[in-house]
Structure formats: structure tokens, C-alpha cells
Design a protein around this motif. Sequence first.
Motif, PDB file in Angstrom:
ATOM      1  N   LYS A   1       0.835  -1.211   0.000  1.00  0.00           N
ATOM      2  CA  LYS A   1       0.000   0.000   0.000  1.00  0.00           C
ATOM      3  C   LYS A   1       0.864   1.252   0.000  1.00  0.00           C
ATOM      4  CE  LYS A   1      -2.723  -1.489   3.431  1.00  0.00           C
ATOM      5  NZ  LYS A   1      -3.818  -1.494   4.435  1.00  0.00           N
TER       6      LYS A   1
ATOM      7  N   THR B   1      -7.951  -5.657   1.139  1.00  0.00           N
ATOM      8  CA  THR B   1      -8.378  -4.258   1.132  1.00  0.00           C
ATOM      9  C   THR B   1      -9.765  -4.030   0.548  1.00  0.00           C
ATOM     10  OG1 THR B   1      -7.417  -3.803  -1.049  1.00  0.00           O
ATOM     11  CG2 THR B   1      -5.971  -3.566   0.878  1.00  0.00           C
TER      12      THR B   1
ATOM     13  N   TYR C   1      -6.733   0.857  -5.734  1.00  0.00           N
ATOM     14  CA  TYR C   1      -6.197   1.453  -4.511  1.00  0.00           C
ATOM     15  C   TYR C   1      -5.262   2.603  -4.858  1.00  0.00           C
ATOM     16  CZ  TYR C   1      -3.822   1.980  -0.039  1.00  0.00           C
ATOM     17  OH  TYR C   1      -3.311   2.502   1.132  1.00  0.00           O
TER      18      TYR C   1
ATOM     19  N   THR D   1      -5.734   6.866  -3.933  1.00  0.00           N
ATOM     20  CA  THR D   1      -4.809   7.554  -3.022  1.00  0.00           C
ATOM     21  C   THR D   1      -3.997   8.630  -3.729  1.00  0.00           C
ATOM     22  OG1 THR D   1      -3.116   5.850  -3.392  1.00  0.00           O
ATOM     23  CG2 THR D   1      -4.599   5.555  -1.517  1.00  0.00           C
TER      24      THR D   1
END
Length: 310
Positions: free
Chosen positions: A266, A298, A305, A309
Motif C-alpha cells: 500500500k 483491502t 487502490y 490515493t
Amino acid sequence: MNPSGEVNGKLRGKTKAKPNSAAPILNGNMNSRLNGTHTGNLTGRLLQNLTVRVTHAQLSSKYPGWDRSNETPSFNRLYFIDSGEGKVIINGETHYPHAGHLMIMPAGTTQTSLTYPHNSYVRYYCHFDAQIGEWPLFHNAGKLYICEAADPDAVRAIFTELIALFQDDSFLSTLRRQASLLQLLAICLEGGGYANFLDDVAHTGDHGKLASVLGYIEEHLHEPMEVEDLAGLVHLHPNYFIPYFKKFMGMPPMHYVQYKRMEQAKRQLSGTKSSIGDIAEQVGMELAHFSKVFKKTTGVSPSAYRSSTR
């Protein structure tokens, strides 16, 4: 899958070359380096598994309620002395708390306390449990933690709120109650000069042994790992090592390895431009397996993801 949640003792991924018997997994130099480098980070890792629970909270000035002789409670006591005089004996060491003192009396210590009818202690107090995984936070303490509160009014206000919240089991009250307890513990440990309390715990006994394992995991996330390798670092059979590790970290060792791999992935997805294939390589997993595990962990794919972000 065995009862401890391990998948054949390893995480699926790339094939690992077995260690050469002439070159042990953790030789003396490496062991020294890991202990020096990673035990400093052990405190943070342990605190990820800290849980606290208030089991009683009250303001009292009762004379008989304070006096006790050679008790060894299974819970921790936290006191703020508002007024009065008396003494506390913890494992044979005598202290004379006075107004303004905040103190922790750890579970498992032998405790004697005395106050006087004509000037009995007025005290805010709570009983609490505090554990790292299944391990008591103050397990090796054996002493009283005491400080002179720099801001008695602030401590009194926190304790007053804690007591008011104790009878309310709603979600938000539970959060605030735990936050109040943690704040009081931090004030006591910092004000009494015990700021490195957990560092001392982390470098002794079983916690010290665990540092080598956690350090090895950090340095080898890019490689396939087997539970036998990790167990070998502390000279335990895997059947004993798995519950040993879970006791401190709150999860089986290979679940922890996977957790650390996903955390690193991540960070890489949100903070670098590395391809998803390269990131899978960096955490020691084949791309297809990495994508599947990441989404299961997740709820979204690695690419989704990354997009969320940025």
C-alpha cells in the motif's frame, strides 16, 4: 490449513531456495545487526496490539476502602491522590503518595496500602486491564509507577470524565473511556521519567527474542518465507512457535508476514510510480497471487487502490 491458520507453514508465492546448512538463517553478525536496528522499532510493533479496558472507576474518600494487606490483584490500579496521607508498599518497597501524585499499581505485584482515619486519602481511581496481544503490558514491572502531576486540574478533569463515562457502554463512550485511560497512563509514565518503559520491556525476555523474528521479517519481505525459518530464529518447533508468536502479536506468524507485505504494498502503490508487477516482486509474491490477496485484504484491486490515493 492447520488449526493455527497457517497455510502449509508458508505463504504461496515464488519458490524459495533452502538455506545452506553452512550458512544459518541468522548468523551472529546478522543477529547483532537485527537486534541493534530492529529492537528500536519493536515498541511500535508491539503497540499495534495494545488493548486496554476499564473495569471500574470511582472517586472515593472512604477510610476502610483503602487499607489492604499483601494483596496480589489480577488487575492494574491507577490512582490520582487529591488529598490526604498514607503509604503504599509494592513488593516490599514503601512509598508515601501525597496530593497531586498519579500512580500505577501493576497487576501481579504484592500490594499493601494504608491511610489514616483523621486524614484519609481522597482519591480518583480506576481498575484496568492492559495487554499487548495476550501479554500483560506491565507483566515485568514489579514496582510502583508514580509521578507528580504537572497539571493536577487537567488530571482531575480527565478522571472525572472517565468516571462519568464508566456506566455508559455506548460505542462513543467506550472510545472516550479508553482514550481517557491511555491519556492518564501516558501522563504518569512520562511525568515519572518512565517514557522508555516499553523499550525496556521490548529488550528483555521473550520480547527481546521476538525482535529478531520481526527484524528478519522486515528485511525479507521480498522473499518467500516459511514458518520453519522463523521458528528456527528462536529455536522453537513450529507447533510451539505459532502460539508463542500469536500471544505477542495477536495473529499467527504467516498472517503477520502477509499483513506486513500488504502494508508495504500500500505504501508503494500510493507513494511511488513502481509498476504493480514490481511491487508484487518487492513483497515476494507472484503478480496474480499478489493481486488476489491484495483485493481480499483491502476490498479493492491494487490499481484501484493506487487511483484512490492519488
